[in-house]
Design a protein around this motif. Structure first.
Motif, PDB file in Angstrom:
ATOM      1  N   THR A  67      45.330  69.028 115.444  1.00  0.00           N
ATOM      2  CA  THR A  67      44.396  69.738 114.567  1.00  0.00           C
ATOM      3  C   THR A  67      44.023  68.850 113.388  1.00  0.00           C
ATOM      4  O   THR A  67      44.891  68.263 112.740  1.00  0.00           O
ATOM      5  CB  THR A  67      45.019  71.049 114.061  1.00  0.00           C
ATOM      6  N   PHE A  68      42.727  68.757 113.136  1.00  0.00           N
ATOM      7  CA  PHE A  68      42.200  68.004 111.998  1.00  0.00           C
ATOM      8  C   PHE A  68      41.781  68.969 110.898  1.00  0.00           C
ATOM      9  O   PHE A  68      41.390  70.105 111.169  1.00  0.00           O
ATOM     10  CB  PHE A  68      40.972  67.183 112.415  1.00  0.00           C
ATOM     11  N   GLU A  69      41.828  68.480 109.672  1.00  0.00           N
ATOM     12  CA  GLU A  69      41.323  69.215 108.515  1.00  0.00           C
ATOM     13  C   GLU A  69      40.517  68.259 107.651  1.00  0.00           C
ATOM     14  O   GLU A  69      40.669  67.044 107.751  1.00  0.00           O
ATOM     15  CB  GLU A  69      42.476  69.811 107.709  1.00  0.00           C
ATOM     16  N   GLU A  75      36.630  62.500 104.859  1.00  0.00           N
ATOM     17  CA  GLU A  75      37.334  62.191 106.102  1.00  0.00           C
ATOM     18  C   GLU A  75      37.984  63.439 106.677  1.00  0.00           C
ATOM     19  O   GLU A  75      38.229  64.410 105.977  1.00  0.00           O
ATOM     20  CB  GLU A  75      38.398  61.111 105.862  1.00  0.00           C
ATOM     21  N   LYS A  76      38.231  63.379 107.959  1.00  0.00           N
ATOM     22  CA  LYS A  76      39.004  64.411 108.660  1.00  0.00           C
ATOM     23  C   LYS A  76      40.351  63.774 108.968  1.00  0.00           C
ATOM     24  O   LYS A  76      40.398  62.634 109.458  1.00  0.00           O
ATOM     25  CB  LYS A  76      38.314  64.841 109.955  1.00  0.00           C
ATOM     26  N   ALA A 110      42.826  59.288 110.520  1.00  0.00           N
ATOM     27  CA  ALA A 110      41.663  59.745 109.769  1.00  0.00           C
ATOM     28  C   ALA A 110      40.388  59.302 110.474  1.00  0.00           C
ATOM     29  O   ALA A 110      40.327  58.215 111.041  1.00  0.00           O
ATOM     30  CB  ALA A 110      41.691  59.177 108.355  1.00  0.00           C
ATOM     31  N   ILE A 111      39.393  60.175 110.422  1.00  0.00           N
ATOM     32  CA  ILE A 111      38.049  59.855 110.895  1.00  0.00           C
ATOM     33  C   ILE A 111      37.158  59.916 109.662  1.00  0.00           C
ATOM     34  O   ILE A 111      36.968  60.993 109.081  1.00  0.00           O
ATOM     35  CB  ILE A 111      37.556  60.862 111.942  1.00  0.00           C
ATOM     36  N   PHE A 112      36.640  58.778 109.246  1.00  0.00           N
ATOM     37  CA  PHE A 112      35.807  58.729 108.042  1.00  0.00           C
ATOM     38  C   PHE A 112      34.363  59.064 108.399  1.00  0.00           C
ATOM     39  O   PHE A 112      33.725  58.360 109.171  1.00  0.00           O
ATOM     40  CB  PHE A 112      35.894  57.354 107.386  1.00  0.00           C
ATOM     41  N   TYR A 113      33.860  60.153 107.813  1.00  0.00           N
ATOM     42  CA  TYR A 113      32.453  60.490 108.021  1.00  0.00           C
ATOM     43  C   TYR A 113      31.623  60.090 106.813  1.00  0.00           C
ATOM     44  O   TYR A 113      30.403  60.199 106.818  1.00  0.00           O
ATOM     45  CB  TYR A 113      32.265  61.966 108.386  1.00  0.00           C
ATOM     46  N   LYS A 114      32.273  59.589 105.776  1.00  0.00           N
ATOM     47  CA  LYS A 114      31.632  58.949 104.624  1.00  0.00           C
ATOM     48  C   LYS A 114      32.491  57.744 104.276  1.00  0.00           C
ATOM     49  O   LYS A 114      33.694  57.737 104.539  1.00  0.00           O
ATOM     50  CB  LYS A 114      31.557  59.894 103.425  1.00  0.00           C
ATOM     51  N   GLY A 115      31.887  56.736 103.666  1.00  0.00           N
ATOM     52  CA  GLY A 115      32.659  55.562 103.263  1.00  0.00           C
ATOM     53  C   GLY A 115      33.565  55.889 102.091  1.00  0.00           C
ATOM     54  O   GLY A 115      33.379  56.881 101.382  1.00  0.00           O
ATOM     55  N   PHE A 116      34.558  55.061 101.915  1.00  0.00           N
ATOM     56  CA  PHE A 116      35.509  55.230 100.820  1.00  0.00           C
ATOM     57  C   PHE A 116      35.516  53.923 100.053  1.00  0.00           C
ATOM     58  O   PHE A 116      35.815  52.879 100.612  1.00  0.00           O
ATOM     59  CB  PHE A 116      36.902  55.548 101.386  1.00  0.00           C
ATOM     60  N   GLU A 117      35.163  53.970  98.780  1.00  0.00           N
ATOM     61  CA  GLU A 117      34.934  52.762  97.994  1.00  0.00           C
ATOM     62  C   GLU A 117      36.200  51.959  97.719  1.00  0.00           C
ATOM     63  O   GLU A 117      36.170  50.748  97.636  1.00  0.00           O
ATOM     64  CB  GLU A 117      34.281  53.118  96.650  1.00  0.00           C
ATOM     65  N   ASP A 118      37.324  52.629  97.562  1.00  0.00           N
ATOM     66  CA  ASP A 118      38.549  51.951  97.169  1.00  0.00           C
ATOM     67  C   ASP A 118      39.312  51.454  98.394  1.00  0.00           C
ATOM     68  O   ASP A 118      39.522  52.188  99.347  1.00  0.00           O
ATOM     69  CB  ASP A 118      39.460  52.885  96.368  1.00  0.00           C
ATOM     70  N   ALA A 119      39.743  50.204  98.319  1.00  0.00           N
ATOM     71  CA  ALA A 119      40.584  49.652  99.384  1.00  0.00           C
ATOM     72  C   ALA A 119      42.029  50.046  99.112  1.00  0.00           C
ATOM     73  O   ALA A 119      42.436  50.206  97.970  1.00  0.00           O
ATOM     74  CB  ALA A 119      40.452  48.135  99.424  1.00  0.00           C
ATOM     75  N   THR A 120      42.779  50.231 100.163  1.00  0.00           N
ATOM     76  CA  THR A 120      44.193  50.512 100.032  1.00  0.00           C
ATOM     77  C   THR A 120      44.959  49.618 100.997  1.00  0.00           C
ATOM     78  O   THR A 120      44.488  49.338 102.098  1.00  0.00           O
ATOM     79  CB  THR A 120      44.528  51.994 100.304  1.00  0.00           C
TER      80      THR A 120
END
Length: 152
Positions: A67-69, A75-76, A110-120
């Protein structure tokens, strides 16, 4: 003789630099021929997996039903029952739209449906969505997904 020695040292140096640079290739340079299919609510998402140890460990767990949220509107996510090894995997790139990734500290994919600016340094990109991005973007609330390898 001097020309031969000079040429030899240039070749040795070039090979050494080429060998070192292979360790710094990005996840996008390590495409694998394996694809997975995510099925949910009569929709499909196809992902091309990258060739890294974490991706191979994920593939070994398939098929899965999880199950995803939604998480932070970008992201999901879903916590895996069995964690993936983060050893010997390059991390630190910021995610981009369509990335399929593993976040080691939480043990979630995680499935990113938008970009994420910060690198980790804890995010491992496992693959990239080839088709069906809109299906992930347009789903709201929790949803159950079946993940399986695509047979050729």
């Amino acid at each position: 003789m001097k020309k031969f020695l000079c040429l030899s040292s240039i070749l040795v140096t070039s090979f050494g630099l080429a060998a070192c640079s292979n360790n710094n290739s990005s996840a996008a340079d390590r495409d694998h021929n394996t694809r997975i299919k995510l099925t949910f609510n009569d929709k499909e998402v196809l992902i091309r997996m990258y060739d890294n140890p974490a991706s191979m460990a994920f593939l070994a767990q398939l098929p899965l039903t999880i199950t995803f949220e939604d998480y932070i509107g970008k992201e999901k996510i879903s916590i895996l029952q069995k964690r993936l090894s983060a050893d010997d995997v390059e991390t630190g790139d910021p995610s981009k739209k369509g990335d399929f990734a593993y976040y080691a500290p939480w043990g979630n994919i995680a499935i990113f449906y938008k970009g994420f600016e910060d690198a980790t340094n804890d995010l491992i990109i496992l693959g990239q969505i080839e088709s069906g991005k809109e299906n992930v973007e347009n789903i709201h609330g929790d949803f159950t997904v079946t993940i399986e390898k695509v047979t050729k």
